[in-house]
Scaffold this motif. Structure first.
Motif, PDB file in Angstrom:
ATOM      1  N   GLU A  13       0.795  -1.450   0.063  1.00 49.60           N
ATOM      2  CA  GLU A  13      -0.095  -0.060  -0.016  1.00 49.60           C
ATOM      3  C   GLU A  13       0.898   1.047  -0.138  1.00 49.60           C
ATOM      4  O   GLU A  13       0.427   2.152  -0.736  1.00 49.60           O
ATOM      5  CB  GLU A  13      -0.900   0.022   1.354  1.00 49.60           C
ATOM      6  N   ALA A  14       2.051   1.376   0.714  1.00 43.92           N
ATOM      7  CA  ALA A  14       2.992   2.388   0.729  1.00 43.92           C
ATOM      8  C   ALA A  14       3.538   2.749  -0.642  1.00 43.92           C
ATOM      9  O   ALA A  14       3.645   3.759  -1.260  1.00 43.92           O
ATOM     10  CB  ALA A  14       4.196   2.332   1.748  1.00 43.92           C
ATOM     11  N   ARG A 100      -4.362  -1.619   5.788  1.00 44.57           N
ATOM     12  CA  ARG A 100      -5.433  -2.386   5.013  1.00 44.57           C
ATOM     13  C   ARG A 100      -6.163  -3.284   5.904  1.00 44.57           C
ATOM     14  O   ARG A 100      -5.819  -3.698   7.057  1.00 44.57           O
ATOM     15  CB  ARG A 100      -4.621  -3.468   4.049  1.00 44.57           C
ATOM     16  N   PRO A 101      -7.572  -3.564   5.396  1.00 44.13           N
ATOM     17  CA  PRO A 101      -8.380  -4.400   6.320  1.00 44.13           C
ATOM     18  C   PRO A 101      -7.788  -5.645   6.693  1.00 44.13           C
ATOM     19  O   PRO A 101      -7.031  -6.257   5.939  1.00 44.13           O
ATOM     20  CB  PRO A 101      -9.532  -4.457   5.470  1.00 44.13           C
ATOM     21  N   SER A 199      -2.150 -10.386   8.680  1.00 42.35           N
ATOM     22  CA  SER A 199      -1.675  -9.229   7.863  1.00 42.35           C
ATOM     23  C   SER A 199      -2.629  -8.649   6.787  1.00 42.35           C
ATOM     24  O   SER A 199      -2.528  -7.102   6.628  1.00 42.35           O
ATOM     25  CB  SER A 199      -0.620  -9.626   7.194  1.00 42.35           C
ATOM     26  N   GLY A 200      -3.761  -9.373   6.477  1.00 40.92           N
ATOM     27  CA  GLY A 200      -4.472  -8.782   5.441  1.00 40.92           C
ATOM     28  C   GLY A 200      -4.019  -8.587   4.160  1.00 40.92           C
ATOM     29  O   GLY A 200      -2.679  -8.946   3.934  1.00 40.92           O
ATOM     30  N   GLY A 201      -4.609  -8.167   3.178  1.00 48.83           N
ATOM     31  CA  GLY A 201      -4.393  -7.883   1.824  1.00 48.83           C
ATOM     32  C   GLY A 201      -4.323  -9.214   0.960  1.00 48.83           C
ATOM     33  O   GLY A 201      -4.268 -10.178   1.402  1.00 48.83           O
ATOM     34  N   GLU A 205      -2.752 -14.023   0.871  1.00 53.74           N
ATOM     35  CA  GLU A 205      -4.228 -14.722   1.431  1.00 53.74           C
ATOM     36  C   GLU A 205      -4.492 -15.963   0.871  1.00 53.74           C
ATOM     37  O   GLU A 205      -5.129 -16.784   1.350  1.00 53.74           O
ATOM     38  CB  GLU A 205      -5.461 -13.664   1.279  1.00 53.74           C
ATOM     39  N   ALA A 206      -3.643 -16.224  -0.407  1.00 58.64           N
ATOM     40  CA  ALA A 206      -3.903 -17.914  -0.765  1.00 58.64           C
ATOM     41  C   ALA A 206      -3.883 -18.837   0.083  1.00 58.64           C
ATOM     42  O   ALA A 206      -4.289 -19.796   0.069  1.00 58.64           O
ATOM     43  CB  ALA A 206      -2.910 -17.715  -2.242  1.00 58.64           C
TER      44      ALA A 206
END
Ligand code: NAP
Length: 248
Positions: A13-14, A100-101, A199-201, A205-206
């Motif tokens: 995101e950064a 991030r969510p 961590s989210g994102g 996430e896989a």
């Protein structure tokens, strides 16, 4: 005309925020801790290394004529966020948190939430699992060092430099990961439990989808609590905030 913005980074995101603001002509400096040997660099101006605590960061902000700060560091990076809050408060600068969510369990998931890594290690003992995919990063691995019962596949970006459990293999890899790849990894190593931070994102996430496909339990470490800093969830919201900052 916006002021010069410091983006505290180390996240996708950064990087996306630096790219978006830079492309729009905003003066941005991205900062990385320097923990990873070959970091993914944001576009534009980048500085690397710690500031020397809150006072060091405050000095740096003043010396580099920064007008506003976006703390876009990882959800589990706690100290730099405390530094950012203290330094911007002392320097009288606006601060925004971009986070991030977190992940949410869906139908078919079997997640066990814990507060920290020592609790994750304890949860493994209760689950009766034998073969662990450990994806919590190389910091904090010492929490699992005394487990000489289970076998651990430890996946991290750089080699760990702390004590490790007796039975383990280290897999040096960096995301993004795919469902097919995660399923193959789980099958090849007969994994029967996954341990992760929330961590989210999308990039990592896989493993959660793969665990669901294989009916595996997942031990999820909750994010540390944060307080008092205005927070947005998306890069677009952070960019809009930066645009609203008055010129210095
Ligand atoms: P941390 O515990 O909050 O930070 C430790 C120290 O590293 C800070 O006190 C600061 O040193 C320096 N630092 C951290 N982030 C920095 C930044 N963006 N720019 C300049 N200095 C920084 O953080 P951490 O958990 O070690 O994480 C280090 C970096 O890796 C963070 O930037 C984070 O975004 C990224 N990251 C962390 C994780 C994770 O799971 N923790 C995962 C992926 C990426 P001084 O006090 O000397 O200023």
């Amino acid at each position: 005309m916006t002021p010069r913005i410091l983006v505290l980074g180390g996240t996708a995101e950064a990087r996306a925020l630096a790219q978006e603001l830079g492309a729009a002509g905003v003066a941005v400096v991205s900062s990385l801790a320097g923990r990873v040997a070959r970091p993914r660099l944001p576009t534009g101006e980048v500085r690397i290394g710690g500031f020397g605590g809150p006072q060091g960061l405050e000095r740096w902000l003043v010396e580099h004529a920064i007008g506003a700060v976006v703390d876009a560091t990882h959800p589990f990076a706690e100290r730099i966020s405390v530094s950012a809050a203290q330094a911007t408060n002392s320097a009288g600068l606006p601060l925004l948190r971009l986070e991030r969510p977190g992940w949410e369990a869906g139908a078919g998931d079997c997640w066990y939430w814990v507060d920290d890594l020592p609790q994750a290690a304890a949860a493994l003992r209760g689950l009766g699992a034998d073969r662990v995919l450990l994806t919590t990063g190389r910091q904090g691995l010492a929490a699992f060092a005394h487990d000489d019962v289970r076998w651990f596949l430890i996946r991290c970006v750089d080699p760990p430099d702390v004590a490790l459990p007796a039975r383990h293999e280290v897999l040096l890899e960096r995301g993004p990961y795919t469902l097919e790849g995660e399923l193959a990894l789980i099958d090849a190593h007969c994994i029967d439990v996954v341990v992760t931070k929330d961590s989210g994102g999308r990039l990592t996430e896989a493993k959660l989808h793969a665990a669901r496909h294989r009916g595996l339990p997942v031990v999820v470490v909750r994010r540390p609590p944060r307080q008092g800093v205005p927070t947005v969830r998306t890069v677009a919201e952070a960019a809009a905030w930066a645009w609203r900052q008055p010129p210095g």
